[in-house]
Design a protein around this motif. Sequence first.
Motif, PDB file in Angstrom:
ATOM      1  N   LEU A  24     -71.169  -0.574 -42.811  1.00 40.61           N
ATOM      2  CA  LEU A  24     -71.148  -0.010 -44.236  1.00 40.61           C
ATOM      3  C   LEU A  24     -71.450   1.505 -44.435  1.00 40.61           C
ATOM      4  O   LEU A  24     -70.773   2.199 -45.069  1.00 40.61           O
ATOM      5  N   ALA A  25     -72.610   1.821 -43.474  1.00 40.68           N
ATOM      6  CA  ALA A  25     -72.750   3.333 -43.473  1.00 40.68           C
ATOM      7  C   ALA A  25     -71.644   4.138 -43.124  1.00 40.68           C
ATOM      8  O   ALA A  25     -71.310   5.117 -43.750  1.00 40.68           O
ATOM      9  N   GLY A  26     -70.813   3.673 -41.894  1.00 44.11           N
ATOM     10  CA  GLY A  26     -69.646   4.383 -41.538  1.00 44.11           C
ATOM     11  C   GLY A  26     -68.704   4.170 -42.399  1.00 44.11           C
ATOM     12  O   GLY A  26     -67.912   5.447 -42.628  1.00 44.11           O
ATOM     13  N   ARG A  27     -68.400   3.045 -43.092  1.00 45.81           N
ATOM     14  CA  ARG A  27     -67.230   3.144 -44.048  1.00 45.81           C
ATOM     15  C   ARG A  27     -67.363   3.979 -45.363  1.00 45.81           C
ATOM     16  O   ARG A  27     -66.709   4.549 -46.014  1.00 45.81           O
ATOM     17  N   LEU A  28     -68.938   4.037 -45.571  1.00 47.85           N
ATOM     18  CA  LEU A  28     -69.253   5.102 -46.814  1.00 47.85           C
ATOM     19  C   LEU A  28     -68.895   6.520 -46.423  1.00 47.85           C
ATOM     20  O   LEU A  28     -68.453   7.284 -47.464  1.00 47.85           O
ATOM     21  N   ALA A  29     -69.197   6.895 -45.396  1.00 46.56           N
ATOM     22  CA  ALA A  29     -69.245   8.367 -44.672  1.00 46.56           C
ATOM     23  C   ALA A  29     -67.600   8.709 -44.913  1.00 46.56           C
ATOM     24  O   ALA A  29     -67.181   9.644 -45.281  1.00 46.56           O
ATOM     25  N   ASP A  30     -66.709   7.659 -44.337  1.00 46.89           N
ATOM     26  CA  ASP A  30     -65.380   7.827 -44.482  1.00 46.89           C
ATOM     27  C   ASP A  30     -64.877   8.109 -45.747  1.00 46.89           C
ATOM     28  O   ASP A  30     -63.817   8.723 -46.236  1.00 46.89           O
ATOM     29  N   ALA A  31     -65.472   7.186 -46.749  1.00 42.08           N
ATOM     30  CA  ALA A  31     -65.139   7.364 -48.381  1.00 42.08           C
ATOM     31  C   ALA A  31     -65.359   8.634 -48.760  1.00 42.08           C
ATOM     32  O   ALA A  31     -64.673   9.138 -49.601  1.00 42.08           O
ATOM     33  N   ARG A  32     -66.678   9.319 -48.332  1.00 42.21           N
ATOM     34  CA  ARG A  32     -66.951  10.537 -49.038  1.00 42.21           C
ATOM     35  C   ARG A  32     -66.230  11.654 -48.344  1.00 42.21           C
ATOM     36  O   ARG A  32     -66.301  12.720 -48.866  1.00 42.21           O
ATOM     37  N   HIS A  33     -65.887  11.559 -47.182  1.00 37.61           N
ATOM     38  CA  HIS A  33     -65.183  12.515 -46.444  1.00 37.61           C
ATOM     39  C   HIS A  33     -64.150  13.361 -47.285  1.00 37.61           C
ATOM     40  O   HIS A  33     -64.062  14.522 -47.419  1.00 37.61           O
ATOM     41  N   PRO A  34     -63.233  12.766 -47.978  1.00 39.66           N
ATOM     42  CA  PRO A  34     -62.153  13.412 -48.794  1.00 39.66           C
ATOM     43  C   PRO A  34     -62.590  13.920 -50.099  1.00 39.66           C
ATOM     44  O   PRO A  34     -61.849  14.643 -50.800  1.00 39.66           O
ATOM     45  N   GLU A  35     -63.966  13.833 -50.430  1.00 37.79           N
ATOM     46  CA  GLU A  35     -64.428  14.029 -51.869  1.00 37.79           C
ATOM     47  C   GLU A  35     -64.093  15.820 -51.849  1.00 37.79           C
ATOM     48  O   GLU A  35     -63.816  16.153 -52.910  1.00 37.79           O
ATOM     49  N   ASP A  36     -64.349  16.601 -50.751  1.00 39.17           N
ATOM     50  CA  ASP A  36     -63.946  18.051 -50.950  1.00 39.17           C
ATOM     51  C   ASP A  36     -62.697  18.267 -51.209  1.00 39.17           C
ATOM     52  O   ASP A  36     -62.382  19.500 -51.851  1.00 39.17           O
ATOM     53  N   GLN A  37     -61.496  17.311 -51.007  1.00 41.50           N
ATOM     54  CA  GLN A  37     -60.352  17.735 -51.287  1.00 41.50           C
ATOM     55  C   GLN A  37     -59.890  17.159 -52.659  1.00 41.50           C
ATOM     56  O   GLN A  37     -58.825  17.498 -53.269  1.00 41.50           O
ATOM     57  N   LEU A  38     -60.880  16.821 -53.466  1.00 40.29           N
ATOM     58  CA  LEU A  38     -60.584  16.377 -55.004  1.00 40.29           C
ATOM     59  C   LEU A  38     -61.565  17.092 -55.583  1.00 40.29           C
ATOM     60  O   LEU A  38     -62.223  16.698 -56.688  1.00 40.29           O
ATOM     61  N   GLY A  39     -61.635  18.325 -55.792  1.00 38.00           N
ATOM     62  CA  GLY A  39     -62.259  19.307 -56.540  1.00 38.00           C
ATOM     63  C   GLY A  39     -61.636  19.631 -57.684  1.00 38.00           C
ATOM     64  O   GLY A  39     -61.422  18.903 -58.532  1.00 38.00           O
ATOM     65  N   ALA A  40     -60.993  20.993 -57.921  1.00 41.09           N
ATOM     66  CA  ALA A  40     -60.687  21.566 -58.951  1.00 41.09           C
ATOM     67  C   ALA A  40     -59.178  20.844 -59.059  1.00 41.09           C
ATOM     68  O   ALA A  40     -58.638  20.614 -60.241  1.00 41.09           O
ATOM     69  N   GLU A  41     -58.550  20.427 -57.856  1.00 38.33           N
ATOM     70  CA  GLU A  41     -57.266  19.951 -57.923  1.00 38.33           C
ATOM     71  C   GLU A  41     -57.505  18.506 -57.192  1.00 38.33           C
ATOM     72  O   GLU A  41     -57.918  18.308 -56.132  1.00 38.33           O
ATOM     73  N   LEU A  42     -56.790  17.551 -57.896  1.00 38.70           N
ATOM     74  CA  LEU A  42     -56.835  16.332 -57.294  1.00 38.70           C
ATOM     75  C   LEU A  42     -55.470  16.365 -55.947  1.00 38.70           C
ATOM     76  O   LEU A  42     -54.574  15.833 -56.546  1.00 38.70           O
TER      77      LEU A  42
END
Length: 295
Positions: A24-42
Amino acid sequence: MPPPTPIRGLGPDSELGDAARRILAGRLADARHPEDQLGAELDEDGVHDMRVATRRLRAALQVFQATGKLARVEADVKRLQDALGAVRDLHVQDAWMGTAAKGKKDAVKALAGLRKTHLSSLGEKEKTLRAELERWTERTVPRLLKRLDTLEDRHRFAGKQVRGHLRQRLRRVEKRLERYADAPDATSAHALRKDLKKLRYELEIFQPAFRRTVGALLEVLVPLQDGLGELHDADVRLELFERAAAEAPPVQRKAAHKLLPRIREERAARSAEIAREVQRWHAEAIPKRLRKALT
């Protein structure tokens, strides 16, 4: 589809609770990784990657439900997954229309209205997604992190309980395959795709416990799932353009009518590919071999 982060140090005799915490910690990390790509523009790639990662996270939350109270977290992750999916579905069809019009000035003009109509709901769906991303960061992630340290289960990671669950999941896929073979319509294809996806994500979760066995399972499963995904996109596109051909303003109706033969041809080609793959599954007794591997 980006692969999940491998979880090292787990084996068949690991405790299920320990495996739950680490996976679960690994899957959570994977889900958080793309957050930087979803800043000002999705960003389209970011939306796609995070959607896949949240699906995998939800699959793990469901699998490890018995190790602790995870239902509320799973419901929160589903909210984000649904919001990501709503935006992603619009991106997929718009990208196809862009490709269909590429290099053809008349097609660009004819499709402009259709693309504008298709994307008319994008702003509202992006607004919903941004709200869910904020909820994810402020509530869901902290809640899941808090739950991780409480997860306990002394059963073996590759015990009878796990093998039985995976065999049951495989039997469900077998039934879906039979229904699709009898009636290869959009509804049966979508149902088969969903069950294959669940089986795939759960096999990925237990790959550290079964290793070679799971690798062989995924090797035959992934092509069929991917093909069904492309078929689903084609079915959505066909419905979209058939409605446009009947309901849209004159210029858009003309564009829809012009593209419908191509869309139907692409859909038929995808369906033929799936039929060949399903036939291979039956001819090679793949479900039986997979079941034996999980005994």
